[in-house]
Design a protein around this motif. Structure first.
Motif, PDB file in Angstrom:
ATOM      1  N   GLN A  91       1.521 -16.351  32.113  1.00  0.00           N
ATOM      2  CA  GLN A  91       2.749 -15.591  31.872  1.00  0.00           C
ATOM      3  C   GLN A  91       3.939 -16.126  32.667  1.00  0.00           C
ATOM      4  N   HIS A  92       3.671 -16.847  33.751  1.00  0.00           N
ATOM      5  CA  HIS A  92       4.743 -17.309  34.647  1.00  0.00           C
ATOM      6  C   HIS A  92       4.595 -18.792  34.976  1.00  0.00           C
ATOM      7  N   PRO A  93       4.711 -19.678  33.989  1.00  0.00           N
ATOM      8  CA  PRO A  93       4.527 -21.108  34.255  1.00  0.00           C
ATOM      9  C   PRO A  93       5.557 -21.682  35.238  1.00  0.00           C
ATOM     10  N   ARG A  94       6.705 -21.019  35.374  1.00  0.00           N
ATOM     11  CA  ARG A  94       7.726 -21.526  36.298  1.00  0.00           C
ATOM     12  C   ARG A  94       7.269 -21.444  37.745  1.00  0.00           C
ATOM     13  N   VAL A  95       6.348 -20.534  38.044  1.00  0.00           N
ATOM     14  CA  VAL A  95       5.842 -20.422  39.415  1.00  0.00           C
ATOM     15  C   VAL A  95       5.167 -21.732  39.819  1.00  0.00           C
ATOM     16  N   TYR A  96       4.279 -22.232  38.986  1.00  0.00           N
ATOM     17  CA  TYR A  96       3.587 -23.486  39.308  1.00  0.00           C
ATOM     18  C   TYR A  96       4.575 -24.646  39.388  1.00  0.00           C
ATOM     19  N   ARG A  97       5.480 -24.734  38.428  1.00  0.00           N
ATOM     20  CA  ARG A  97       6.466 -25.826  38.446  1.00  0.00           C
ATOM     21  C   ARG A  97       7.308 -25.786  39.719  1.00  0.00           C
ATOM     22  N   THR A  98       7.682 -24.587  40.157  1.00  0.00           N
ATOM     23  CA  THR A  98       8.473 -24.458  41.381  1.00  0.00           C
ATOM     24  C   THR A  98       7.644 -24.844  42.600  1.00  0.00           C
ATOM     25  N   LEU A  99       6.375 -24.447  42.625  1.00  0.00           N
ATOM     26  CA  LEU A  99       5.500 -24.840  43.735  1.00  0.00           C
ATOM     27  C   LEU A  99       5.358 -26.363  43.801  1.00  0.00           C
ATOM     28  N   GLU A 100       5.217 -27.006  42.649  1.00  0.00           N
ATOM     29  CA  GLU A 100       5.150 -28.478  42.621  1.00  0.00           C
ATOM     30  C   GLU A 100       6.402 -29.094  43.234  1.00  0.00           C
ATOM     31  N   ARG A 101       7.557 -28.576  42.823  1.00  0.00           N
ATOM     32  CA  ARG A 101       8.823 -29.103  43.365  1.00  0.00           C
ATOM     33  C   ARG A 101       8.913 -28.902  44.869  1.00  0.00           C
ATOM     34  N   LEU A 102       8.508 -27.722  45.340  1.00  0.00           N
ATOM     35  CA  LEU A 102       8.557 -27.442  46.773  1.00  0.00           C
ATOM     36  C   LEU A 102       7.666 -28.393  47.567  1.00  0.00           C
ATOM     37  N   VAL A 103       6.461 -28.643  47.075  1.00  0.00           N
ATOM     38  CA  VAL A 103       5.562 -29.579  47.759  1.00  0.00           C
ATOM     39  C   VAL A 103       6.186 -30.977  47.778  1.00  0.00           C
ATOM     40  N   LEU A 158      -5.863 -20.424  44.789  1.00  0.00           N
ATOM     41  CA  LEU A 158      -6.027 -20.923  43.425  1.00  0.00           C
ATOM     42  C   LEU A 158      -4.877 -21.856  43.046  1.00  0.00           C
ATOM     43  N   TYR A 159      -3.661 -21.524  43.481  1.00  0.00           N
ATOM     44  CA  TYR A 159      -2.554 -22.448  43.242  1.00  0.00           C
ATOM     45  C   TYR A 159      -2.741 -23.739  44.039  1.00  0.00           C
ATOM     46  N   ALA A 160      -3.236 -23.634  45.266  1.00  0.00           N
ATOM     47  CA  ALA A 160      -3.478 -24.843  46.069  1.00  0.00           C
ATOM     48  C   ALA A 160      -4.481 -25.748  45.363  1.00  0.00           C
ATOM     49  N   ARG A 161      -5.543 -25.169  44.840  1.00  0.00           N
ATOM     50  CA  ARG A 161      -6.551 -25.972  44.126  1.00  0.00           C
ATOM     51  C   ARG A 161      -5.964 -26.598  42.858  1.00  0.00           C
ATOM     52  N   ARG A 162      -5.124 -25.853  42.171  1.00  0.00           N
ATOM     53  CA  ARG A 162      -4.507 -26.415  40.966  1.00  0.00           C
ATOM     54  C   ARG A 162      -3.566 -27.565  41.329  1.00  0.00           C
ATOM     55  N   LEU A 163      -2.800 -27.379  42.397  1.00  0.00           N
ATOM     56  CA  LEU A 163      -1.909 -28.455  42.848  1.00  0.00           C
ATOM     57  C   LEU A 163      -2.712 -29.716  43.173  1.00  0.00           C
ATOM     58  N   LEU A 164      -3.846 -29.550  43.834  1.00  0.00           N
ATOM     59  CA  LEU A 164      -4.666 -30.706  44.207  1.00  0.00           C
ATOM     60  C   LEU A 164      -5.370 -31.328  43.007  1.00  0.00           C
ATOM     61  N   THR A 165      -5.706 -30.521  42.029  1.00  0.00           N
ATOM     62  CA  THR A 165      -6.307 -31.074  40.805  1.00  0.00           C
ATOM     63  C   THR A 165      -5.291 -31.958  40.084  1.00  0.00           C
ATOM     64  N   ASP A 166      -4.055 -31.472  40.010  1.00  0.00           N
ATOM     65  CA  ASP A 166      -3.012 -32.218  39.311  1.00  0.00           C
ATOM     66  C   ASP A 166      -2.411 -33.341  40.154  1.00  0.00           C
ATOM     67  N   HIS A 167      -2.513 -33.211  41.490  1.00  0.00           N
ATOM     68  CA  HIS A 167      -1.908 -34.194  42.400  1.00  0.00           C
ATOM     69  C   HIS A 167      -2.883 -34.525  43.529  1.00  0.00           C
ATOM     70  N   PRO A 168      -3.948 -35.242  43.233  1.00  0.00           N
ATOM     71  CA  PRO A 168      -4.947 -35.541  44.270  1.00  0.00           C
ATOM     72  C   PRO A 168      -4.358 -36.304  45.460  1.00  0.00           C
ATOM     73  N   GLU A 169      -3.245 -36.953  45.255  1.00  0.00           N
ATOM     74  CA  GLU A 169      -2.592 -37.687  46.352  1.00  0.00           C
ATOM     75  C   GLU A 169      -2.052 -36.749  47.430  1.00  0.00           C
ATOM     76  N   SER A 219      -4.254 -34.811  51.568  1.00  0.00           N
ATOM     77  CA  SER A 219      -4.127 -34.854  53.035  1.00  0.00           C
ATOM     78  C   SER A 219      -3.104 -33.845  53.549  1.00  0.00           C
ATOM     79  N   ALA A 220      -2.261 -33.315  52.673  1.00  0.00           N
ATOM     80  CA  ALA A 220      -1.212 -32.382  53.100  1.00  0.00           C
ATOM     81  C   ALA A 220      -1.569 -30.921  52.839  1.00  0.00           C
ATOM     82  N   ILE A 221      -2.395 -30.671  51.834  1.00  0.00           N
ATOM     83  CA  ILE A 221      -2.746 -29.298  51.462  1.00  0.00           C
ATOM     84  C   ILE A 221      -4.228 -29.089  51.727  1.00  0.00           C
TER      85      ILE A 221
END
Length: 108
Positions: free
Chosen positions: A34-46, A84-95, A98-100
């Protein structure tokens, strides 16, 4: 069984327990859909924090930054979703591994 006074108080009683039959993962997936912008914003913040030289990034701190950045907040953004967002971020950005930091899951 009679209704207790809290059953008719907003935020208490029956409405408070409506998610009991769903898991945190199920609630997360519904919220995320329902809120895809949350993930996109978290990606940008990281990405921004890493570009600024951050070595470690806490997902809870990202949630607080997110709450400030979105004009009216996001209703339903639950701190239970941080892992759960941290795991999704790492799935999409394994690089970013070391930071998350993520801990071993206790439940599904």
């Amino acid at each position: 069984m009679s209704a207790s006074p809290q059953d008719h108080t907003p935020g208490l009683g029956r409405t408070r327990h409506r998610h009991r039959s769903t898991t945190i993962s199920e609630q997360f997936h519904a919220f995320d859909a329902q809120h895809p912008r949350v993930y996109r914003t978290l990606e940008r913040l990281v990405a921004q924090r890493l570009a600024a030289g951050a070595q470690r990034i806490g997902t809870k701190a990202l949630f607080e930054a997110l709450r400030w950045r979105l004009p009216h907040g996001v209703e339903g953004l639950n701190n239970n979703f941080t892992a759960l967002y941290a795991r999704r971020l790492l799935t999409d950005h394994p690089e970013w591994a070391s930071a998350i930091e993520v801990r071993r899951r206790r439940s599904a």
